[in-house]
Write a protein that holds these residues in place. Structure first.
Motif, short mmCIF file in Angstrom:
data_model
loop_
_atom_site.label_atom_id
_atom_site.label_comp_id
_atom_site.label_asym_id
_atom_site.label_seq_id
_atom_site.Cartn_x
_atom_site.Cartn_y
_atom_site.Cartn_z
N GLY A 41 0.75 -1.10 0.00
CA GLY A 41 -0.24 0.00 0.16
C GLY A 41 0.91 1.26 0.01
O GLY A 41 2.04 1.20 -0.35
N ARG A 42 0.05 2.30 0.54
CA ARG A 42 0.73 3.70 0.40
C ARG A 42 2.20 3.66 1.27
O ARG A 42 3.21 4.41 0.97
N ARG A 90 4.79 2.36 -0.57
CA ARG A 90 5.48 2.87 -1.62
C ARG A 90 6.49 4.00 -1.03
O ARG A 90 7.65 4.21 -1.75
N THR A 91 6.18 4.40 0.12
CA THR A 91 7.29 5.34 0.76
C THR A 91 8.25 4.34 1.29
O THR A 91 9.63 4.99 0.91
N SER A 137 4.28 5.02 7.19
CA SER A 137 2.94 5.26 7.13
C SER A 137 2.84 7.00 7.17
O SER A 137 3.71 7.66 8.06
N GLY A 138 2.09 7.38 6.62
CA GLY A 138 1.72 8.94 6.60
C GLY A 138 1.20 9.19 7.92
O GLY A 138 1.30 10.66 8.06
#
Length: 217
Positions: A67-68, A71-72, A180-181
């Protein structure tokens, strides 16, 4: 210092195949039917990367860090000279818990796995450490860092190498913050420099680092 396992490659691959078959069938935590353990596909890893827990995206694909946050993470690892396919091949991606724990009650990010879930899942990580005998461990995020280094402030452990002992032997640990954001640590003054330093150390240990001059974004 060699970053590869001391186990012969074919034996390691067979042992990981057998381990991941058992892991994929685990239902210890009695999650909903669609919540299944996530497994790594690396079979000749040169190091172990240990995260916290899968996110919701991973429940449908079965691939860790899809997931996001993934990607980071892979953007960071590119800084260490590892594109995503290479990282997935060279790093056995493990975690403190292997199933999506559900959303955070406050509605931001995912729920932190409970102590009971962590205890039920701990044996899988112990087995992987015994099988792989990694000489390099990359703990990602608070839970993984605490597992290998104890509860210390992130700015005291990130950007440094740490000698550790685990059930599979001795290793160098190079911790990374959670991608994580929901985590603001990397955006605080001075912390990006620590992340850059950690990625330089990781690339040097794996022999994949480039010039080491670009900062991660």
């Amino acid at each position: 210092m060699s970053m590869s396992s001391s186990r012969p490659q074919r034996a390691l691959s067979i042992a990981l195949d057998e381990h991941c078959t058992r892991l994929a069938a685990c239902r210890r935590c009695s999650h909903a039917p669609g919540i299944l353990p996530i497994v790594s596909h690396a079979r000749a890893p040169r190091a172990m990367l240990v995260g916290q827990a899968p996110g919701q995206v991973e429940t449908s694909g079965g691939k860790p860090f899809a997931g996001r946050a993934g990607r980071t993470l892979f953007r960071w690892l590119e800084r260490a000279g590892l594109d995503e396919p290479t990282a997935r091949e060279l790093l056995y991606i493990s975690a403190i818990t292997r199933c999506y724990p559900g959303p955070h009650p406050a509605g931001r990010g995912d729920r932190v796995p409970s102590p009971a879930e962590r205890a039920l899942c701990a044996g899988w990580l112990e087995d992987e450490l015994r099988i792989i005998r990694p000489a390099l461990v990359v703990p990602v995020g608070r839970l993984a860092i605490d597992r290998f280094l104890g509860a210390k402030p992130l700015d005291e452990v990130i950007g440094r190498e740490h000698e550790i002992e685990h059930v599979g032997g001795r290793a160098i640990a190079i911790p990374l913050p959670h991608p994580s954001g929901a985590s603001s640590w990397v955006h605080r003054p001075g912390n990006r420099v620590l992340l850059d330093r950690a990625l330089d150390l990781l690339g040097a240990r794996l022999g994949t680092s480039s010039s080491g001059t670009q900062s991660v974004a």
